[in-house]
Design a protein around this motif. Structure first.
Motif, PDB file in Angstrom:
ATOM      1  N   ALA A 196      -6.194   6.699   8.522  1.00  0.00           N
ATOM      2  CA  ALA A 196      -6.619   5.368   8.089  1.00  0.00           C
ATOM      3  C   ALA A 196      -5.633   4.307   8.539  1.00  0.00           C
ATOM      4  O   ALA A 196      -4.415   4.485   8.458  1.00  0.00           O
ATOM      5  CB  ALA A 196      -6.756   5.329   6.571  1.00  0.00           C
ATOM      6  N   THR A 197      -6.144   3.195   9.045  1.00  0.00           N
ATOM      7  CA  THR A 197      -5.307   2.050   9.370  1.00  0.00           C
ATOM      8  C   THR A 197      -5.041   1.249   8.103  1.00  0.00           C
ATOM      9  O   THR A 197      -5.658   1.468   7.060  1.00  0.00           O
ATOM     10  CB  THR A 197      -6.004   1.148  10.397  1.00  0.00           C
ATOM     11  N   LEU A 198      -4.121   0.280   8.205  1.00  0.00           N
ATOM     12  CA  LEU A 198      -3.856  -0.581   7.055  1.00  0.00           C
ATOM     13  C   LEU A 198      -5.119  -1.328   6.651  1.00  0.00           C
ATOM     14  O   LEU A 198      -5.441  -1.438   5.452  1.00  0.00           O
ATOM     15  CB  LEU A 198      -2.725  -1.564   7.364  1.00  0.00           C
ATOM     16  N   HIS A 199      -5.873  -1.846   7.640  1.00  0.00           N
ATOM     17  CA  HIS A 199      -7.090  -2.585   7.334  1.00  0.00           C
ATOM     18  C   HIS A 199      -8.075  -1.709   6.566  1.00  0.00           C
ATOM     19  O   HIS A 199      -8.714  -2.157   5.598  1.00  0.00           O
ATOM     20  CB  HIS A 199      -7.730  -3.089   8.629  1.00  0.00           C
ATOM     21  N   GLN A 200      -8.213  -0.457   6.992  1.00  0.00           N
ATOM     22  CA  GLN A 200      -9.115   0.455   6.296  1.00  0.00           C
ATOM     23  C   GLN A 200      -8.593   0.788   4.900  1.00  0.00           C
ATOM     24  O   GLN A 200      -9.364   0.856   3.934  1.00  0.00           O
ATOM     25  CB  GLN A 200      -9.291   1.730   7.123  1.00  0.00           C
ATOM     26  N   ALA A 201      -7.286   0.985   4.787  1.00  0.00           N
ATOM     27  CA  ALA A 201      -6.709   1.297   3.473  1.00  0.00           C
ATOM     28  C   ALA A 201      -6.917   0.158   2.491  1.00  0.00           C
ATOM     29  O   ALA A 201      -7.199   0.391   1.309  1.00  0.00           O
ATOM     30  CB  ALA A 201      -5.213   1.595   3.620  1.00  0.00           C
ATOM     31  N   ARG A 258      -9.302  -1.673   2.123  1.00  0.00           N
ATOM     32  CA  ARG A 258     -10.690  -1.735   1.651  1.00  0.00           C
ATOM     33  C   ARG A 258     -11.018  -0.608   0.687  1.00  0.00           C
ATOM     34  O   ARG A 258     -12.168  -0.459   0.275  1.00  0.00           O
ATOM     35  CB  ARG A 258     -11.629  -1.692   2.850  1.00  0.00           C
ATOM     36  N   THR A 259     -10.018   0.183   0.287  1.00  0.00           N
ATOM     37  CA  THR A 259     -10.265   1.302  -0.618  1.00  0.00           C
ATOM     38  C   THR A 259      -9.671   1.029  -1.995  1.00  0.00           C
ATOM     39  O   THR A 259      -8.606   0.419  -2.117  1.00  0.00           O
ATOM     40  CB  THR A 259      -9.629   2.589  -0.070  1.00  0.00           C
ATOM     41  N   PRO A 260     -10.308   1.495  -3.064  1.00  0.00           N
ATOM     42  CA  PRO A 260      -9.707   1.391  -4.403  1.00  0.00           C
ATOM     43  C   PRO A 260      -8.377   2.126  -4.504  1.00  0.00           C
ATOM     44  O   PRO A 260      -7.492   1.716  -5.257  1.00  0.00           O
ATOM     45  CB  PRO A 260     -10.766   2.029  -5.310  1.00  0.00           C
ATOM     46  N   ALA A 261      -8.223   3.224  -3.741  1.00  0.00           N
ATOM     47  CA  ALA A 261      -6.999   4.016  -3.826  1.00  0.00           C
ATOM     48  C   ALA A 261      -5.769   3.169  -3.497  1.00  0.00           C
ATOM     49  O   ALA A 261      -4.734   3.277  -4.168  1.00  0.00           O
ATOM     50  CB  ALA A 261      -7.079   5.215  -2.886  1.00  0.00           C
ATOM     51  N   PHE A 262      -5.856   2.325  -2.461  1.00  0.00           N
ATOM     52  CA  PHE A 262      -4.709   1.493  -2.083  1.00  0.00           C
ATOM     53  C   PHE A 262      -4.323   0.575  -3.229  1.00  0.00           C
ATOM     54  O   PHE A 262      -3.141   0.463  -3.584  1.00  0.00           O
ATOM     55  CB  PHE A 262      -5.036   0.678  -0.831  1.00  0.00           C
ATOM     56  N   TRP A 263      -5.295  -0.091  -3.812  1.00  0.00           N
ATOM     57  CA  TRP A 263      -4.982  -1.088  -4.838  1.00  0.00           C
ATOM     58  C   TRP A 263      -4.551  -0.433  -6.146  1.00  0.00           C
ATOM     59  O   TRP A 263      -3.705  -0.982  -6.863  1.00  0.00           O
ATOM     60  CB  TRP A 263      -6.188  -2.012  -5.039  1.00  0.00           C
ATOM     61  N   LEU A 264      -5.104   0.731  -6.452  1.00  0.00           N
ATOM     62  CA  LEU A 264      -4.654   1.435  -7.650  1.00  0.00           C
ATOM     63  C   LEU A 264      -3.212   1.923  -7.496  1.00  0.00           C
ATOM     64  O   LEU A 264      -2.404   1.813  -8.429  1.00  0.00           O
ATOM     65  CB  LEU A 264      -5.583   2.616  -7.942  1.00  0.00           C
ATOM     66  N   LEU A 265      -2.884   2.462  -6.318  1.00  0.00           N
ATOM     67  CA  LEU A 265      -1.505   2.896  -6.091  1.00  0.00           C
ATOM     68  C   LEU A 265      -0.547   1.711  -6.077  1.00  0.00           C
ATOM     69  O   LEU A 265       0.563   1.784  -6.603  1.00  0.00           O
ATOM     70  CB  LEU A 265      -1.411   3.676  -4.780  1.00  0.00           C
ATOM     71  N   THR A 266      -0.981   0.599  -5.472  1.00  0.00           N
ATOM     72  CA  THR A 266      -0.142  -0.598  -5.474  1.00  0.00           C
ATOM     73  C   THR A 266       0.102  -1.082  -6.902  1.00  0.00           C
ATOM     74  O   THR A 266       1.244  -1.415  -7.278  1.00  0.00           O
ATOM     75  CB  THR A 266      -0.796  -1.718  -4.652  1.00  0.00           C
ATOM     76  N   LEU A 267      -0.950  -1.130  -7.712  1.00  0.00           N
ATOM     77  CA  LEU A 267      -0.797  -1.533  -9.106  1.00  0.00           C
ATOM     78  C   LEU A 267       0.122  -0.581  -9.849  1.00  0.00           C
ATOM     79  O   LEU A 267       1.028  -1.006 -10.594  1.00  0.00           O
ATOM     80  CB  LEU A 267      -2.170  -1.572  -9.784  1.00  0.00           C
ATOM     81  N   CYS A 268      -0.074   0.710  -9.642  1.00  0.00           N
ATOM     82  CA  CYS A 268       0.739   1.716 -10.323  1.00  0.00           C
ATOM     83  C   CYS A 268       2.217   1.532 -10.032  1.00  0.00           C
ATOM     84  O   CYS A 268       3.035   1.417 -10.955  1.00  0.00           O
ATOM     85  CB  CYS A 268       0.281   3.119  -9.897  1.00  0.00           C
ATOM     86  N   PHE A 269       2.575   1.482  -8.750  1.00  0.00           N
ATOM     87  CA  PHE A 269       3.992   1.442  -8.412  1.00  0.00           C
ATOM     88  C   PHE A 269       4.601   0.058  -8.621  1.00  0.00           C
ATOM     89  O   PHE A 269       5.810  -0.062  -8.831  1.00  0.00           O
ATOM     90  CB  PHE A 269       4.202   1.954  -6.984  1.00  0.00           C
ATOM     91  N   THR A 270       3.791  -0.996  -8.612  1.00  0.00           N
ATOM     92  CA  THR A 270       4.298  -2.322  -8.962  1.00  0.00           C
ATOM     93  C   THR A 270       4.662  -2.368 -10.444  1.00  0.00           C
ATOM     94  O   THR A 270       5.745  -2.856 -10.821  1.00  0.00           O
ATOM     95  CB  THR A 270       3.253  -3.406  -8.648  1.00  0.00           C
ATOM     96  N   LEU A 271       3.778  -1.866 -11.303  1.00  0.00           N
ATOM     97  CA  LEU A 271       4.077  -1.830 -12.742  1.00  0.00           C
ATOM     98  C   LEU A 271       5.298  -0.958 -13.012  1.00  0.00           C
ATOM     99  O   LEU A 271       6.187  -1.337 -13.792  1.00  0.00           O
ATOM    100  CB  LEU A 271       2.868  -1.301 -13.515  1.00  0.00           C
ATOM    101  N   TYR A 272       5.340   0.207 -12.349  1.00  0.00           N
ATOM    102  CA  TYR A 272       6.490   1.095 -12.565  1.00  0.00           C
ATOM    103  C   TYR A 272       7.799   0.434 -12.129  1.00  0.00           C
ATOM    104  O   TYR A 272       8.802   0.486 -12.847  1.00  0.00           O
ATOM    105  CB  TYR A 272       6.287   2.405 -11.804  1.00  0.00           C
ATOM    106  N   THR A 273       7.784  -0.191 -10.957  1.00  0.00           N
ATOM    107  CA  THR A 273       8.990  -0.831 -10.443  1.00  0.00           C
ATOM    108  C   THR A 273       9.430  -1.969 -11.353  1.00  0.00           C
ATOM    109  O   THR A 273      10.630  -2.145 -11.619  1.00  0.00           O
ATOM    110  CB  THR A 273       8.742  -1.366  -9.020  1.00  0.00           C
TER     111      THR A 273
END
Length: 397
Positions: free
Chosen positions: A207-212, A214-229
């Motif tokens: 998957a390219t960044l553009h494709q990533a 567009r997926t819920p997985a990218f934003w859920l992981l971003t939210l997860c690790f942003t909150l954790y950090t």
């Protein structure tokens, strides 16, 4: 023609990078606090002025992490890691000569870029690309050795300052980074990566960044690790005042916090010895769920033994989250663009880390005290665990 060995140079490369992580984390992340009081006495600057420089460094780290990841995706991992250590060495040398606040801030702008080029994520991305069949093992080794950075830092910096003064200590650290770590990184990553590149099991693996995006997985992981950090940075910025609010002395607080490092390393060591068969998803859910429990334990704990239990649980979870973060992105999105995807994901979290101390101080103004602040942080940590649990690997591009 003989096929390339998928493990060619694995031990020496990972060993050198692990030593580099140990020294870079000790210098770039942990050492700053040891220089605050000596600089304050020598230069007469107040703590907010000094702390602002470190905050700037963290912000630059977050702002440059995507560019660093993109450079690694283009095959420049050796230049990134070696150049980052060299830049760190020059930054420390310049820091040793500061006489005005703007000079300190300029140094930490450079050191923030050096952080983005050296601390964990670029090394994770490099080993993921060089050793696609063993990158999880490599990430575990890097974090296991890097976990000793806080243990190494404070006695080493204390000894250097006793021998050379704070300016001389900064010069010595700069020399180690520029003349030791940078050449070692360049040596370990010389030549092409002689590894096998097994075919991806499905199209999503590349998957390219553009494709990533567009997926819920990218934003859920971003939210997860942003909150954790955010939670982690907020806690460490306020940990000593929080202990004081409980009526604990500094020595009692240190008697608790000294358990954090060993617990962190113990968790990583246990994973290295027995955790290879454990799913990253299961591991992530367990350790991220442990974070809010640890914060609740801190909020309600009133004795040293109870708070040591907090430190053990918090340290264990923190040590393993780093492994999950490093290994899960290529598992979900593949390795071809892991630098860009990981960099974009990390940028938000790193900027949150830079803002966390100040935002938590504002939060404290509206709440009754640190018990309530810890409750809010526990809720944010629980949100991180929920976001992680909802992640699913995209079925198609």
């Amino acid at each position: 023609m003989r096929a390339p060995d998928p493990e060619a140079g694995f031990g020496s490369t990972v060993g050198v990078l692990a030593a580099g992580q140990l020294l870079c984390w000790a210098a770039l992340f942990y050492a700053f606090s040891a220089f605050v009081l000596p600089m304050q006495r020598a230069l007469g600057w107040d703590k907010p002025t000094l702390m602002g420089a470190f905050t700037l460094g963290l912000a630059v780290h977050g702002a440059t992490t995507y560019a660093v990841g993109a450079a690694i995706d283009r095959g420049h991992g050796r230049a990134v890691l070696a150049g980052g250590a060299l830049l760190a060495g020059l930054g420390f040398a310049a820091w040793s000569q500061v006489s005005a606040p703007w000079m300190l801030y300029a140094c930490w702008a450079l050191l923030g870029a050096a952080m983005a080029m050296t601390l964990y994520e670029p090394a994770f991305n490099v080993v993921t690309k060089r050793y696609p069949t063993r990158y999880r093992d490599a990430i575990t080794r890097l974090t296991l050795v890097g976990g000793f950075a806080s243990t190494l830092c404070y006695p080493a910096v204390t000894a250097l300052m006793a021998a050379f003064g704070w300016r001389g200590a900064l010069l010595a650290i700069g020399a180690v980074l520029a003349l030791g770590v940078a050449p070692l990184h360049a040596w370990a990553l010389r030549g092409p990566a002689l590894v096998a590149h097994p075919a991806a099991p499905d199209a999503q693996a590349d998957a390219t960044l553009h494709q990533a995006l567009r997926t819920p997985a990218f934003w859920l992981l971003t939210l997860c690790f942003t909150l954790y950090t955010f939670v982690s940075a907020a806690f460490w910025a306020h940990v000593m005042p929080a202990f004081a609010a409980k009526g604990f002395s500094e020595s009692q607080a240190l008697a608790v916090l000294v358990w954090f490092g060993p617990a962190q390393v113990a968790g990583r060591a246990a994973h290295a010895l027995a955790g290879r068969g454990v799913s990253l998803r299961l591991l992530g859910v367990v350790v991220l769920s442990a974070m809010p429990l640890a914060l609740v334990l801190f909020a309600v704990g009133s004795t040293v033994p109870a708070l040591i239990g907090f430190a053990l649980l918090f340290g264990l979870a923190n040590g393993l989250v780093t492994i999950v973060r490093g290994a899960l992105v290529p598992e979900v999105f593949g390795r071809a663009h892991v630098g860009r995807i990981g960099g974009a994901m990390s940028a938000v979290g790193l900027l949150a880390r830079a803002a966390a101390p100040l935002l938590t101080a504002w939060l404290l103004l509206g709440l009754a005290g640190y018990r309530e602040v810890m409750g809010v942080l526990a809720l944010l940590a629980a949100g991180a665990a929920v976001a992680f649990a909802l992640v699913r690997r995209p079925a198609t591009r």
